[in-house]
Structures are given as C-alpha cells and as structure tokens.
Write an enzyme that holds these catalytic residues in place. Structure first.
Site, mmCIF file in Angstrom:
data_model
loop_
_atom_site.group_PDB
_atom_site.id
_atom_site.type_symbol
_atom_site.label_atom_id
_atom_site.label_comp_id
_atom_site.label_asym_id
_atom_site.label_seq_id
_atom_site.Cartn_x
_atom_site.Cartn_y
_atom_site.Cartn_z
ATOM 1 N N LYS A 22 0.839 -1.205 0.000
ATOM 2 C CA LYS A 22 0.000 0.000 0.000
ATOM 3 C C LYS A 22 0.873 1.254 0.000
ATOM 4 C CE LYS A 22 -1.702 1.649 4.050
ATOM 5 N NZ LYS A 22 -1.432 3.075 4.282
ATOM 6 N N ASN A 23 1.824 1.316 0.931
ATOM 7 C CA ASN A 23 2.597 2.549 1.074
ATOM 8 C C ASN A 23 3.508 2.818 -0.115
ATOM 9 O OD1 ASN A 23 1.322 3.047 3.442
ATOM 10 N ND2 ASN A 23 3.044 2.509 4.775
ATOM 11 N N CYS A 118 -4.764 8.520 9.800
ATOM 12 C CA CYS A 118 -4.868 7.835 11.095
ATOM 13 C C CYS A 118 -4.543 8.798 12.237
ATOM 14 C CB CYS A 118 -3.878 6.678 11.165
ATOM 15 S SG CYS A 118 -4.444 5.182 10.371
ATOM 16 N N ARG A 123 1.739 14.289 13.680
ATOM 17 C CA ARG A 123 2.116 14.052 12.294
ATOM 18 C C ARG A 123 2.129 15.306 11.427
ATOM 19 N NH1 ARG A 123 -0.577 8.591 10.162
ATOM 20 N NH2 ARG A 123 1.455 8.237 9.254
ATOM 21 N N ASP A 309 4.692 0.252 12.093
ATOM 22 C CA ASP A 309 3.454 -0.302 11.534
ATOM 23 C C ASP A 309 3.229 -1.772 11.910
ATOM 24 O OD1 ASP A 309 2.851 2.112 10.418
ATOM 25 O OD2 ASP A 309 3.272 1.538 8.348
ATOM 26 N N ARG A 401 -8.701 0.048 4.625
ATOM 27 C CA ARG A 401 -7.745 0.997 4.025
ATOM 28 C C ARG A 401 -6.454 0.288 3.662
ATOM 29 N NH1 ARG A 401 -6.091 5.506 7.700
ATOM 30 N NH2 ARG A 401 -4.705 5.700 5.927
#
Ligand code: UD1
Length: 422
Positions: A22-23, A118, A123, A309, A401
């Site tokens: 995903k990233n 999230c 952040r 993560d 997601r």
C-alpha cells in the site's frame, strides 16, 4: 458500518499471498504527475486508500484506469486540469500530501490541503515543506492549505539534511528533485523498501538517482521524465502481519511473495520470541517453535529497525507470551490505542507515555472491541484468532484501508471469520 466476527479455533495452517505494498503504491501513483507519458503499475493492492489516491489524482486531471480487477493501474497525467488537492479528499488520507512535490515540480504550482489520516499523533508535514523550500519553492499556509509556487525557471537542486527520518518527506523531495535544475542531495533520508521501490520506478521513467536504500540519496535533475511500467514491491507490513498468524495461533503458514530482506528486524524478534521463519522458493514459512511464546522487548525505529506499523500486531502476540515484554514506540507519540481494546480481551498492558509493558497471559478471551486505526484493527483480529470464544471487531473501515481480502486469506488457513455488513 461493517464489523468482523471471529471465533478463536486453534492453530491455523496454509498459504497466504502477500499483495503489493500500500505505502509503495501510494507514492508511486503520484509519480504520474511528473510526466505526460503513461505510467503503469502492476501488482497494485486493492484497497480503499488506493481508491482515495485514484480520486485525488483524477481531481487534478489525471486519468487512472483500474485494470485486471485493480491489480494493474494505468495512469496518465497528459493534461492536468487543476493544481488544487481539495480538503474533502485529502482529509481521508495523509499520503495525499505526496502529490505536492511532483505537482510543484511539473506544473510550477500546487495548492494542497493539510492532511488527515490515522489519528496516531500530531504528524506534521513541516519536513516536506522545508525540503521544497530548500529547492526554491515559495510557500504560504492559508485556510488549511499549502499554496506552493516554484521560482521562475523551476525548482533548483539543493542539499537537504533532514533533522529526523521521514518516509513521506523523503518521497516528496525525491520526486520533486527529479525535475529540479542541478543536483539534489538528500541526507538522513529514509531507507524504507518503499523509497527504494519509488527510486527504481523513477529511474525507469528516466530520472537520475543514486544511493536509495542508504542515508544519502543523490538526484541529478532532468528536463523531462517519460513513461514506465513498474511492479509494486511486496507489502512488508501485510507480510509481517500474516507471519504473526501461526505465531499467535500455532500451526504453519507460508507467506507467498514474502522476502526476508523486507522484514529483517521483525523476523529477528520473532525468532527471539520462539517463532521459526525460513525462506522457501515461494516466500517465507513461519511456525511456532515448541512451547509458549517468550516475552521480548521491542523498540520501533525507521527501517531497517523494527517498524512502527507492526508494533500493534506484535503487541497482540506478546499479550500471550510467557513473561513481561516492554514495547517502546519512538515514531508516533499516540500509537497505543489498541492497548485498551486488547485489555478488554484479557490482556495485561500498562502504558506510560511511549512505553507499554505487557505481562503475558495464558489465554485471551473474546470480547466486543473497536478498531481505532489501521494497524490497531488488525492487531485485534490477530488477538481474536488466538482468543477463547467470540470477538466482534467494529469500525473495520480502518482495516479496509490497508488489508485486502482479510477474511478470505484467513479463512483459507482455517480461521472462523466473517464480515457482518451493517
Ligand atoms: C509513512 C507510512 C506509515 C508509517 C510511517 C513510519 C505511508 C503512506 N505511510 O508515514 O504507514 O507508519 O511512514 O514508518 O508511507 N514528521 C515530522 N514532520 C514531517 C514529517 C514527519 O515531524 O514533516 C514526524 C512524524 O510525526 C513521525 C516521524 O516524523 O513522528 C516519521 O513520520 P514519517 O516517516 O514522515 O511517516 P509518514 O511518511 O507519514
């Protein structure tokens, strides 16, 4: 809102195919903005975050076709019609900020809403902005938007020394630098496999980049980039998550497409906890060694350290370990929201600031729990697979997601798991 029902039923066995990251995909997709030629991404994961990035790019005038059930993305930014990434889309996903660097580099102008995503800490995006300013961009923060303009003649190469390692800021700077005039040197750059994947794709498009995967990346700007076809690297976080399935339930699972170089620090911790990981021709095979999981201490760090993560998922495993484990979260300050939910399942966790002390229990117990963010949600699923009785995880939109076909992948290994649509 959908929820997921799980009945813990002992050791799970089988094979699980690991999807594209995903990233990585979320940073490869905006690379389309750098060129008027087509970019094709294969091995794309089928996730709601990818659909959000699709919508965002389309809102800028890019064409994004989802082919072969979403595994192939055909992107073209031949005609960009807008330079404005709107709050309505950006708020859904923090990675939206990754359109800023490429759009500014190609179009000379970008207006991007400050991101959401999230809720795992403050952040900020200051490092992204400072890197672009160093390349000559003039920035103005107004009404929740970053208004960015490149100088006449375009962005200029610069030496950028990041005060802390940021994956996203490295990606934004790397993409912008491919079209800047002269040489850019990124110091204290992130070394994540997703950065390496991005650099490889950009090089296929004609960019001149050296040093990705190390702390210093050097980019010689070129006047234009062309098209390319690129396969998205395997998702190391999905891989690590499914490696925990046989660790927490017993049994043996082969993660197809898994690679040890993607999960080195994590696999070392698993080994110390009493989980065996071996390379096969098709991926990684994981099984619990004899007896109960042993307690281990974990500190999250930028790659190649233990990934933040995977912290929530590792915590789920350590809740069942023999002994006391200490988990220290050094990347995000508010990333223990899964702890109170795991406690509802009988776990013993004491959180003090960025440190969680977990005293293992023999058996977790099923309970109704709530997903609070993407990785937290899957940690609850792992815990539920090993728990006695039934668990219902609500708010699973977080899960969607980042994890494709979770129920299918786990049922194929014998899990009793189903989605309740609501
Ligand atoms: C990416 C990943 C995310 C992962 C994280 C860390 C994507 C889409 N997301 O997020 O899943 O958890 O890397 O591995 O790839 N920071 C600042 N200023 C900035 C940018 C970051 O202070 O401008 C701080 C953050 O608050 C955090 C740390 O730097 O404490 C690392 O964040 P960063 O590496 O930038 O994470 P993301 O790129 O957002």
């Amino acid at each position: 809102m959908d929820s997921i029902l799980i009945k813990g039923n002992g050791p799970l066995n089988g094979q699980i195919a690991i999807a594209g990251a995903k990233n990585a995909c979320l940073t490869l997709m905006p690379a389309t903005l750098l060129t008027d030629a087509p970019l094709t991404l294969t091995n794309a994961p089928r996730l709601s975050d990818i659909r959000t990035m699709t919508q965002l790019l389309q809102s800028l005038g890019a064409e994004v076709a989802s082919l072969q059930g979403g595994q192939v993305l055909a992107l073209s930014s031949h005609d960009l019609t807008s330079h404005r990434a709107d709050y309505d889309i950006v708020r859904k996903m923090r990675a939206s900020i990754l359109v800023l660097g490429p759009m500014l580099a190609r179009a000379g102008e970008a207006i991007v809403s400050l991101p959401g995503g999230c809720a795992i800490g403050a952040r900020p995006v200051d490092l992204h902005l400072k890197a672009l300013e160093a390349m000559g961009a003039v920035l103005d923060l107004r009404d929740g938007y970053v208004h960015a303009k490149a100088p006449a003649g375009g962005l200029k190469g610069a030496v950028i020394d990041f005060p802390l390692v940021s994956v996203g800021a490295t990606e934004n700077a790397l993409m912008a630098a491919t079209l800047a005039k002269g040489t850019t040197v990124l110091k204290n750059a992130a070394r994540e496999p997703e950065i390496v994947d991005l650099a490889q794709c950009l090089r296929r498009m004609g960019a001149r980049i050296e040093g990705e995967g190390t702390e210093t990346i050097t980019i010689e700007g070129v006047t234009a980039l062309g098209g390319a076809t690129h396969a998205v690297v395997a998702d190391r976080i999905e891989l690590g998550t499914y490696m925990l399935v046989p660790a927490i339930t017993g049994g043996e699972v082969e993660c197809l497409g898994g690679r040890m170089d993607l999960v080195g620090a994590f696999a070392e911790k698993l080994d110390a906890a009493g989980v065996s990981v071996s390379e096969t021709e098709r991926g990684l095979k994981v099984s619990r060694k004899n007896g109960r999981i042993r307690a281990v201490d974990v500190v999250t760090e930028p790659f190649p350290g233990f990934p933040t993560d995977l912290q929530a998922q590792m915590m789920a495993l350590l809740c069942t370990a023999d002994g006391v484990s200490v988990l220290e979260e050094r990347i995000f300050e508010n990333r223990f929201m899964h702890a109170p939910e795991l406690t509802r399942m009988g776990a013993r966790i004491d959180v003090q600031g960025g440190t969680a002390t977990v005293t293992g229990v023999e058996k977790l117990k099923g309970a109704p729990v709530m997903a609070t963010d993407l990785r937290a949600s899957v940690s609850l699923i792992l815990a539920a697979l090993a728990a006695e009785g039934e668990t219902v995880v609500s708010r699973v939109y977080h899960l969607d997601r980042g994890y494709e076909k979770v129920e299918e992948k786990l049922s194929a290994c014998g899990a009793l798991i189903e989605r309740i649509h609501g």
